[in-house]
Structure formats: structure tokens, C-alpha cells
Design an enzyme around this catalytic site. Structure first.
Site, PDB file in Angstrom:
ATOM      1  CD  GLU A 451      -9.136   2.171   0.259  1.00  0.00           C
ATOM      2  OE1 GLU A 451      -9.545   2.056   1.336  1.00  0.00           O
ATOM      3  OE2 GLU A 451      -8.648   3.231  -0.092  1.00  0.00           O
ATOM      4  CG  ASP A 531     -11.256   4.946  -0.992  1.00  0.00           C
ATOM      5  OD1 ASP A 531     -11.576   4.352  -2.362  1.00  0.00           O
ATOM      6  OD2 ASP A 531     -11.853   4.577  -0.109  1.00  0.00           O
ATOM      7  CG  ASP A 533     -10.347   8.517   1.765  1.00  0.00           C
ATOM      8  OD1 ASP A 533      -9.181   7.919   1.826  1.00  0.00           O
ATOM      9  OD2 ASP A 533     -11.516   8.256   2.349  1.00  0.00           O
ATOM     10  CG  ASP A 535      -9.313   5.694   6.567  1.00  0.00           C
ATOM     11  OD1 ASP A 535      -8.125   6.102   7.611  1.00  0.00           O
ATOM     12  OD2 ASP A 535     -10.250   5.484   6.864  1.00  0.00           O
TER      13      ASP A 535
END
Length: 669
Positions: A451, A531, A533, A535
Site C-alpha cells: 500500500e 501496515d 493497523d 487501515d
């Protein structure tokens, strides 16, 4: 000269005595994958299904109503039913107990006697004997004729005689087995969710049968549904358990599968007949764009479809087209209707019971009985004709969706042609952002989908340029669960993935199944790296949804993976530890701090961009040290439901799913 002497010696040694005859169940232990598929996690769980299938066969014959499955503390499995109980009397030809014959002889069982079982899932009669062969301990306890009979086995061989150990008023069979760790070398640990998915499926396919699954390995917090609909903890610890029971069968199965979709018609359409063969079908249209059809023969999921699936598609298309033309609903439509247009937004389950099913191959994944085509086609068309005539409003809504699907298909074809032209075969070259690898052997090469440009830049610096390619994606890609095909193929990120991989769009074969040509696939590892997290998880979910809907063959062949970047870096002085879980973080803190937190620093990684290229390589990309999670689909129906629920339009089911499962997850705020 020496070579000739060796050959002569080998010829002399190769005699009748060289031919090995594997007796009893030795063949199963020698080549277990021939009988259960593999000796990994899938084969391990298949042992349970074989035993449960025997219970379901008893239920289908009308002699069983309850099946109880328990995962015991040592990963043994205990399966109990209230059927007739396996016969224990003396077998005329074998001169030993029928129980021992069933458990030690391949192709032995009541499935071959039409008076005992009219239809059966365990067609080849190798099920429970295979389980016996691949278990280091199996205990058969039979309640029959007022007595309790018991016999123990190890690795397929009896270690005790069949003996009466008590009296009873009930009836049924109890099979307890522990898988042999010398066969299942990868794992002998059973997954509750994997077993639950199959048992739930069996309950829907066989209405009126109660199947209970209990895990005795550990206790979990007990939750109850309060009056306001919220899931609240009681403060008690209980063994995890579920009861699977369905009164309406496939109709409830459809409601379960379509929980995350907005319905196009109020109720599922049901087909029930047993004129030629027993046929049970339920179908529902929703506002989505995916076609989801599951077919079963004698409770066996026919993954590759077959003649019953062909018959369903033929009957559905014929009925809808005839109705639309007869009622002038296609007057303004100038295009052509394709069979797939009739199935956009369709969820259907087809279950047939065949006395002598002809499966293509031992895997039982494609039905070949020709009589099933016409029987299912006629039954489907008749039921649909009746429904459409009796529900003109719903019929018009379905036809309108079909017309929209045909219009979108024409647009999608143009967008698809654009994708095809931009693949390497079309000569348009690779995406500009792709940092390709120098090696061209697909089996060695890996493509990382990353991403954003920041993380992509770090990955490009840290990678092994010989075998690792990097394709940065711009933000969150299109949610294909909510988009029609034309929009999906117009997406630049989707086009870039097709082009980088070197594959073309999946096409329908003669049986109506969609498949990709993977002969030009450029990478045999496609790794989603996002990532660590919320998102990042969402982006990974979007990419997985795309692969599931448009590139399922990549998942099916084991080419799709998730990278697992660390959550923490724990440091003290020059010593450091990377940690992937909170437990690892706490352990590393205690180890480096020698009992105190003083001098220990903890860095929480929120994104890949926070790492240096060296750190990213060491933790997430180095093949010798990284941890990759391979994406597999054990239960397609449950996967469909999950993707539809999490990525679809309907919010309440998604909220309920999160509430029910939040206590199993660690939520990163």
C-alpha cells in the site's frame, strides 16, 4: 562390464518374492494421501468428516436424529450418534465380528447393500477403516440389542477382542480416535471453526438432524444475547460449544449465506421433488453482483459441479427467458442475453440424492450421472414457472436485474478487452510503478502488493532484486463486492494487478465454471503486505476480496499469501527483539529488562514506512526468517458469507458479526 554384472544381479533379485502385497490397512498407512487427500491440516479434519458421514448416512436412512462431536483434551475426537449401532455379530465369510470387518477391511460396510442404505455419502466404503488405519488409538463402543460392545485398535489393528462391557437401554455408535502423529507430521491439532463450518453445512443439508460440537480443550468466556440485542458476558467460563439444527433446511442455508446481502425478493424460492431423484434447491436474488452457487450430491460438496449443476442453470435460464418474452419485459432491450446474466446476484444451493452416483475421480468433486441434468432442469424450470406466475411483482424485479446485468456485461466486455490488451501478452508492457525482479522462473519469483509509494519505496530498497518484485497500490483499491464488473475492470489498480501477474480475465468453460489461464502467471507467490493497523487490515481485506471474486484460481492453487510485519521493536542498549504479539512484547521486555522495565524502550510500528529497508527485509521479506500466511479456502460457502457480510452493503449483519466475534480478536485502537 561392472554395469552389466549389476544389471544381471538386479534381474536375478527381481522375482515373485519382490512383489509386495500390503495386507489389511497397510496400503492406507503407506499412501494415506490417496484416501484422505493429504496428510496436512485438511486431511486431519477429513478424518472427522468420514466418521460423521456414517452418522449422517444413518440419519438419511431414518434411524438417527442426534450426532454429538467432541474435541477431547488430547486432540482425540469422540463422535456419538443414536442410530442402530454398527452390527457386532459374526460375519459369515470373514468369521469374525462385523464390527471388526467394518473397521479393518477397505470397501466393507452397509453402503453396498441397497436394503441398508438407499443413498450414502461414504460411497467407496473406505471411510471409517481409513480413520482406524491412521489413528494410533481408536475405540469403538457400540450400544445395540441391550448391550454395550467395546473394541480397541491401534494403527488399524485390533488390540482387544470385541467384548460386552455392560448393558444399556439406548442404541448407537461411539467412535473415539486419536490421529497418528507419525502420519500427520505437520499437526494433530484440530481447529474448532473448520469442524464447525462442515457440521453447520451438514445440518442445513439434512433438516431435522441435531449436530452438537464441543471443544473440551479450553474454556472461554460465556456470552448471552441481552434483551437489547447486545452480546454481554456472564462472567462464567464454559467449554466452547455450538448446536447446529435446521427445521427448514436449504431455505435457512440461503438466509445464512446471504446474511450480508440486501435481498431483491422477500423470500427464497424453493424446489423440492423426488420424481426421478430427490432434488432439494433453494435460491435467492440479492442486489449484489456475484454469482454464488453451491452443489451437493449425497451431502458431498461437488466443488467442480457436474450434471446436476448444468441442469439447474439450464432450467433457470429457460424459465426466466420464457417468462420475460411472454410478458413483453424485453421489448425495450436491444442486446443479447447471456446465461450468466440470469445468475448475477444469485445465491443458490442445489442438493440431490443419487442411489448410484458416478463421480469423476476419487475426489468426488464432479457428478457425471446424465439423468441428473434433465431431472434437475425440469424440476427447476417447473418451480420457477410457478413462482414467476404467482409473484408478478418479484418476477418483474428479477427480469429488470437481468437486463441491467446484460447491459453491464457489454460495458464490462469493453473494459475487459482493455485489461487483456494491457497484459504482457498484448505487448503494452508492465505498469510504470512495478519494480520487477531479474529472475524469470515463476516458481522462484514473488510479487509484493504494497500500500502506497512510501512503503513501496522502502520495500524496493530492502528486497532481493533477483526474485522479489514490488507493485505499490494507490490507497484503498475498489471494493469489488459493491461494484459491477465494468467498474472493476475500469479501475487502474485492478488493471495493474492483472498486467503485473501476466494473466487474463477468468472465462467460463462449457460447464459454466469460470477459470483463469495460469500458464503465463509470472509469480507463484503473490504476497499482500500492508501496515499492521486497522487501515492496513482493511486494505488487505479489499485486495483479498478482489482475488476471491476475480482471481479465485490463484487462491485455489495456493499462490496468495499475507505478509506479517512485526507490531513492536523492544530494545535495551544494543539488544533488540522484534515482536508480533503483545505476549511476545511482554516476554521480550522481561527478558531484556532482567525483571525490570528500566532502560527498555518499546517502539510500536504503525506502518511499513516507519521501518528502514533493512528492518523490513529482516522481519517481513527475508525468506529465511519471515512468516507468511497462505490464504486457503477450506469452506467456500462460509468464505462467501464472510466476504459478503464484511464487504457488502448490509450494515446490521456486519455489526452483529463484529459483536459476536470481537471477544476473540485483539482490536488495535
Amino acid at each position: 562390464m561392472i554395469e552389466n554384472e549389476e544389471m544381471k544381479q538386479a534381474e536375478e533379485q527381481y522375482s515373485a518374492n519382490s512383489i509386495q502385497v500390503l495386507e489389511g490397512l497397510e496400503a492406507v498407512r503407506k499412501r494415506p494421501s490417496m484416501y484422505i487427500g493429504d496428510i496436512g491440516e485438511r486431511g486431519l479434519h477429513h478424518l472427522v468428516y468420514e466418521v460423521v458421514d456414517n452418522c449422517i448416512d444413518e440419519a438419511m436412512a431414518g434411524f438417527c436424529t442426534d450426532v454429538d462431536v467432541k474435541i477431547l483434551e488430547d486432540n482425540s475426537i469422540r463422535v456419538q450418534d443414536n442410530g442402530r449401532g454398527i452390527p457386532t455379530g459374526m460375519h459369515e465369510k470373514e468369521h469374525r465380528s462385523a464390527l471388526e470387518v467394518v473397521l479393518t477391511v477397505l470397501h466393507a460396510g452397509g453402503k453396498f447393500d441397497k436394503n441398508s442404505y438407499k443413498v450414502s455419502g461414504g460411497l467407496h466404503g473406505v471411510g471409517v477403516s481409513c480413520v482406524n488405519a491412521l489413528s494410533d488409538l481408536l475405540i469403538a463402543e457400540i450400544h445395540r440389542e441391550g448391550k454395550i460392545w467395546l473394541q480397541k485398535y491401534s494403527k488399524g489393528k485390533p488390540i482387544t477382542p470385541v467384548q460386552v462391557v455392560g448393558e444399556t437401554d439406548d442404541h448407537g455408535s461411539i467412535i473415539t480416535f486419536h490421529p497418528d502423529a507419525t502420519i500427520f507430521t505437520q499437526t494433530i491439532v484440530y481447529k474448532y471453526d473448520t469442524l464447525a463450518n462442515r457440521l453447520r453445512e451438514l445440518a442445513y443439508l439434512n433438516k431435522g438432524i441435531r449436530i452438537t460440537l464441543t471443544d473440551l480443550r479450553e474454556k472461554v468466556d460465556e456470552f448471552v444475547v441481552a434483551e437489547d440485542g447486545e452480546h454481554k458476558a456472564t462472567g462464567r467460563q464454559v467449554y466452547r460449544s455450538d448446536v447446529f439444527y435446521s427445521e427448514e433446511g436449504l431455505k435457512e442455508f440461503i438466509d445464512y449465506l446471504d446474511a450480508g446481502a440486501a435481498k431483491l425478493i422477500p423470500e427464497a424460492i424453493c424446489v423440492n421433488t423426488d420424481k426421478v431423484i430427490p432434488i432439494d434447491i433453494a435460491l435467492q436474488y440479492n442486489t449484489g453482483f456475484s454469482e454464488r452457487i453451491y452443489s451437493y450430491v449425497n451431502n458431498i460438496h461437488t466443488i467442480e459441479g457436474g450434471t446436476h449443476l448444468q441442469g439447474f442453470k439450464m432450467g433457470l435460464s429457460r424459465s426466466l427467458k420464457n417468462y420475460a418474452e411472454k410478458n413483453g419485459l424485453l421489448a425495450k432491450f436491444k442486446g443479447d442475453l447471456s446465461p450468466e446474466d440470469f445468475r448475477e446476484g444469485l445465491t443458490a444451493v442445489i442438493s440431490v440424492k443419487v442411489a448410484e452416483p458416478q463421480f469423476e475421480g476419487q475426489t468426488k468433486t464432479k457428478l457425471g450421472n446424465p439423468e441428473a441434468t434433465s431431472a434437475v432442469s425440469q424440476a427447476t424450470a417447473a418451480a420457477m414457472d410457478q413462482y414467476l406466475e404467482e409473484h408478478p411483482k418479484e418476477a418483474k424485479t428479477i427480469v429488470e436485474k437481468i437486463v441491467l446485468a446484460a447491459t453491464a456485461r457489454a460495458a464490462a466486455r469493453k473494459a475487459r478487452e482493455m485489461v487483456q490488451r494491457k497484459t504482457p501478452m498484448g505487448g503494452a508492457g508492465m505498469p510504470g510503478k512495478l519494480a520487477d525482479c531479474s529472475d524469470h522462473d515463476p516458481e522462484k519469483c514473488e510479487l509484493f502488493l504494497v500500500e502506497g509509494d512510501s512503503a513501496g519505496g522502502t520495500a524496493k530498497q530492502g528486497r532481493d532484486r533477483r526474485i522479489q518484485a514490488i507493485l505499490p497500490l494507490r490507497g484503498k483499491i475498489l471494493n469489488v463486492e459493491k461494484a459491477a464488473q465494468d467498474r472493476a475492470f475500469e479501475s487502474q489498480e485492478v488493471r495493474n494487478i492483472y498486467t503485473a501477474l501476466g494473466v487474463t480475465v477468468a472465462q467460463e468453460d462449457e460447464s459454466g465454471e469460470k477459470h483463469m489461464d495460469l500458464s503465463k502467471l509470472r509469480y507463484h507467490k503473490v504476497i499482500i503486505m500492508t501496515d499492521a493497523d486497522v487501515d492496513g487490515s482493511h486494505i488487505a481485506c479489499l485486495i483479498l476480496t478482489f482475488f476471491f471474486r476475480y482471481m479465485f484460481d490463484l487462491i485455489k492453487n495456493g499462490y496468495v499469501y499475507l505478509a506479517t510485519p512485526p507490531l513492536y521493536l523492544v530494545k535495551k542498549g544494543k539488544e533488540e527483539r522484534y515482536c508480533w504479539t503483545d505476549a511476545q512484547r511482554d516476554a521480550a521486555t522481561a527478558e531484556l529488562g532482567r525483571g525490570t522495565d528500566k532502560g527498555v524502550t518499546i517502539q510500536r510500528y504503525k506502518g511499513l514506512g516507519e521501518m528502514s529497508d533493512t528492518q523490513l527485509w529482516e522481519t517481513t521479506m527475508d525468506p529465511s526468517r519471515r512468516v507468511l500466511r497462505q490464504i486457503t479456502i477450506e469452506n467456500a460457502a462460509d468464505a462467501e458469507r464472510t466476504f459478503s457480510m464484511l464487504m457488502g452493503d448490509d450494515v446490521p449483519p456486519r455489526r452483529a458479526f463484529i459483536e459476536e466475534n470481537a471477544h476473540y480478536a485483539n482490536i488495535d485502537a
